[in-house]
Design an enzyme around this catalytic site. Structure first.
Site, PDB file in Angstrom:
ATOM      1  N   LYS A   1      -2.954   4.398  18.241  1.00  0.00           N
ATOM      2  CA  LYS A   1      -3.654   3.690  19.311  1.00  0.00           C
ATOM      3  C   LYS A   1      -2.603   3.246  20.320  1.00  0.00           C
ATOM      4  CE  LYS A   1      -4.893   0.203  20.978  1.00  0.00           C
ATOM      5  NZ  LYS A   1      -4.731  -0.294  22.409  1.00  0.00           N
TER       6      LYS A   1
ATOM      7  N   GLY B   1       4.236  -5.234  19.349  1.00  0.00           N
ATOM      8  CA  GLY B   1       3.483  -5.943  20.361  1.00  0.00           C
ATOM      9  C   GLY B   1       3.712  -7.441  20.269  1.00  0.00           C
ATOM     10  N   SER B   2       2.721  -8.203  20.662  1.00  0.00           N
ATOM     11  CA  SER B   2       2.868  -9.648  20.783  1.00  0.00           C
ATOM     12  C   SER B   2       2.751 -10.350  19.438  1.00  0.00           C
ATOM     13  CB  SER B   2       1.802 -10.197  21.729  1.00  0.00           C
ATOM     14  OG  SER B   2       0.522 -10.126  21.133  1.00  0.00           O
TER      15      SER B   2
ATOM     16  N   GLU C   1       0.979 -13.012  18.886  1.00  0.00           N
ATOM     17  CA  GLU C   1      -0.408 -13.394  18.653  1.00  0.00           C
ATOM     18  C   GLU C   1      -1.190 -12.269  17.978  1.00  0.00           C
ATOM     19  OE1 GLU C   1       1.501 -15.789  21.644  1.00  0.00           O
ATOM     20  OE2 GLU C   1       1.203 -13.622  21.558  1.00  0.00           O
TER      21      GLU C   1
ATOM     22  N   GLY D   1       0.155  -9.705  16.360  1.00  0.00           N
ATOM     23  CA  GLY D   1       0.784  -9.450  15.075  1.00  0.00           C
ATOM     24  C   GLY D   1       0.242 -10.341  13.973  1.00  0.00           C
TER      25      GLY D   1
ATOM     26  N   GLU E   1       6.808  -5.487  14.644  1.00  0.00           N
ATOM     27  CA  GLU E   1       7.927  -5.744  15.557  1.00  0.00           C
ATOM     28  C   GLU E   1       7.342  -6.513  16.724  1.00  0.00           C
ATOM     29  OE1 GLU E   1       9.834  -6.003  18.471  1.00  0.00           O
ATOM     30  OE2 GLU E   1      10.173  -3.867  18.799  1.00  0.00           O
TER      31      GLU E   1
ATOM     32  N   CYS F   1      11.295  -6.566  24.495  1.00  0.00           N
ATOM     33  CA  CYS F   1      11.171  -7.604  23.475  1.00  0.00           C
ATOM     34  C   CYS F   1      12.510  -8.258  23.157  1.00  0.00           C
ATOM     35  CB  CYS F   1      10.544  -7.035  22.206  1.00  0.00           C
ATOM     36  SG  CYS F   1      11.387  -5.580  21.575  1.00  0.00           S
TER      37      CYS F   1
ATOM     38  N   GLU G   1       8.509 -16.739  25.138  1.00  0.00           N
ATOM     39  CA  GLU G   1       8.835 -15.428  25.681  1.00  0.00           C
ATOM     40  C   GLU G   1       8.059 -15.201  26.975  1.00  0.00           C
ATOM     41  OE1 GLU G   1       9.348 -10.950  23.935  1.00  0.00           O
ATOM     42  OE2 GLU G   1       7.461 -11.961  23.476  1.00  0.00           O
TER      43      GLU G   1
END
Length: 497
Positions: A194, A247-248, A250, A252, A269, A303, A400
């Site tokens: 995805k 990704g983020s 939140e 994750g 990650e 990141c 971040e």
């Protein structure tokens, strides 16, 4: 056809125009197909805010079809001789290189990054990753073991986990795809990918290359869609045995919670707020110039961006002056413009997020040294920005931002430095600049980070593991660890009596 392709100062590859003229469909079981309900969403050129093309919008039914195809393809792919799997990965690497202009120009258009970065860094690295994991395909070795039981033979076998759900971020579209797909295929797993809804185009080019490379039907499936729909359905699917996510924080957390219900394997990650530390004995000219690169590369949408610049007090003003000059010398523009050195942010949402942090920083008392504004350009631009003398408790230090925003802070001594550098919920990366090798390695030992760069920054290699500590996630991409995390260990006992 996007206006930027007509106005571009470079010769746009004809394959890009041809690719964008076609319907953007899902890739399931070796075929390009419409979403089951016919739904689409738009991807935009962030340099102009114009729609590029509609993209098929996968829903749960489409994810179910893709996972079923991956599950059906798993027995044959996992039992294929490893050297034959390796040949497929090597062919994919060759095809990526052969299509460098098509991929790089498409990613530059979809994300806004300077073309030279996509062409000279991203695409070659993708080819390296597939070649590296082609080598691991033949190295899933078990072992024989001695036991306390007489007349027994005990050995282990390594077997693929099964169907892998790969969900990637938008900032390095094809690079992150390779980090997820290559080790999974090498281990004998099948994949449902995805891609990020903001930058889905190069994943569909990759799907074409899979068909050309002879990847068997169902082994790789690409489902473009929205995270809350397609991504959530993929994570929740009971036949997916591993989720690999970049990704983020939140998202994750949500993935970890959902995956725990089925005890899925998970690699996460996530974000970072990485300290980049310059000691007074460093090569100041080099360190300061690289500190600017560490935060402004990819418009700060990285990141591991060196977003916290911590400088020993005697050289603080000198470093700040050099970094400010570097920031002011950037030229904002579309990625396909060869004069561009800093592209737009990926979306209006991201632009507004970054501008919001700038407002909060100034309201809380951060000193604005450079930038801080938008742009007269039509897309989603934010100037490279430097905030100086920022106290540790300010929001721009703690959270971040994911944009071209640097917070600069002086420090007095190493003891103070270590506690301040580690006073963050993240632990992805850090940089250390010094000519004292003892100081460098003591600092590296003390820093809470998955990667520490000494006298360099943003160095990556297919064979070197990558991943964070604390809320930056767990598990590793790249290297041997990523390959082994796609394998299960089976123990076999035989009674020889």
């Amino acid at each position: 056809m996007p206006t930027i392709l007509e106005d571009s100062a470079i010769a746009v590859d004809p394959s890009v125009r041809e690719f964008l003229s076609r319907p953007m469909k899902l890739f399931i079981n070796g075929e390009f197909v419409e979403a089951a309900d016919g739904g689409t969403f738009a991807t935009y050129d962030p340099a102009t805010a114009e729609e590029i093309t509609p993209i098929a919008r996968a829903q749960k039914e489409d994810i179910d079809r893709a996972v079923a195809a991956a599950k059906a393809a798993l027995p044959a792919w996992s039992k294929l001789p490893p050297n034959q799997r390796a040949r497929v990965l090597l062919k994919l690497a060759d095809l990526v290189e052969e299509n460098v202009d098509k991929i790089a120009q498409t990613d530059s258009l979809d994300l806004g990054k300077p073309l030279v970065v996509a062409r000279d860094y991203d695409v070659p690295f993708v080819a390296d990753v597939f070649r590296y994991y082609a080598g691991w395909a033949t190295k899933a070795h078990g072992e024989t073991l001695d036991s306390g039981w007489p007349d027994t033979h005990v050995y282990t076998k390594k077997q693929p986990i099964g169907v892998v759900g790969a969900i990637i971020a938008w900032n390095f579209p094809l690079t992150l795809l390779s980090w997820k797909v290559a080790p999974a295929l090498a281990a004998g797993c099948t994949v449902v990918l995805k891609p990020a809804e903001q930058t889905p185009l190069s994943a569909l080019i990759f799907a074409e290359l899979c068909a050309e490379a002879g990847v068997p039907d169902g082994v790789v499936n690409v489902c473009t869609g929205i995270g809350e729909e397609a991504g959530a359905a993929l994570v929740a699917h009971p036949d997916v045995r591993k989720i690999s996510f970049t990704g983020s924080l939140e998202v994750g957390r949500l993935i970890a919670q959902q995956a725990a219900r089925d005890l899925k394997h998970v690699t996460l990650e996530l974000g970072g707020k990485s300290p980049n530390i310059i000691f007074a004995d460093a090569d100041i000219e080099v360190a300061a110039a690289q500190a600017a690169q560490a935060i402004f590369f990819n418009s700060g949408q990285v990141c591991c961006a060196g977003s916290r610049l911590m400088v020993e007090k005697p050289v603080y003003d000198q470093v700040l002056e050099i970094v400010t000059d570097e920031a002011n010398n950037h030229k904002l523009g579309a990625g396909l413009d060869p004069s561009t050195t800093l592209g737009p942010l990926v979306s209006e949402e991201q632009m507004n997020r970054v501008r919001g942090y700038l407002r909060v920083g100034e309201e809380e008392g951060a000193r604005l040294v450079s930038g801080g504004n938008g742009s007269d350009l039509p897309g989603y631009f934010v100037e490279p920005t430097i905030m100086a003398d920022v106290p540790d408790h300010l929001t721009v230090v703690r959270e971040e931002i994911f944009g071209p925003v640097l917070v600069a802070q002086p420090f007095e001594d190493v003891e103070e430095l270590t506690s301040r550098a580690n006073d963050t919920e993240y632990g992805l990366a850090a940089g250390v600049w010094t000519t004292d090798v003892r100081k460098a390695h003591r600092a590296a030992e003390a820093l809470d980070a998955g990667t520490v760069w000494i006298n360099c920054y943003n160095y990556f290699d297919a064979g070197v593991p990558w991943g964070g500590w604390k809320l930056s996630g767990y598990g590793k991409d790249l290297g041997r660890e990523a390959f082994e995390k796609h394998l299960e260990t089976k123990v076999v006992w035989t009674n020889l009596a």
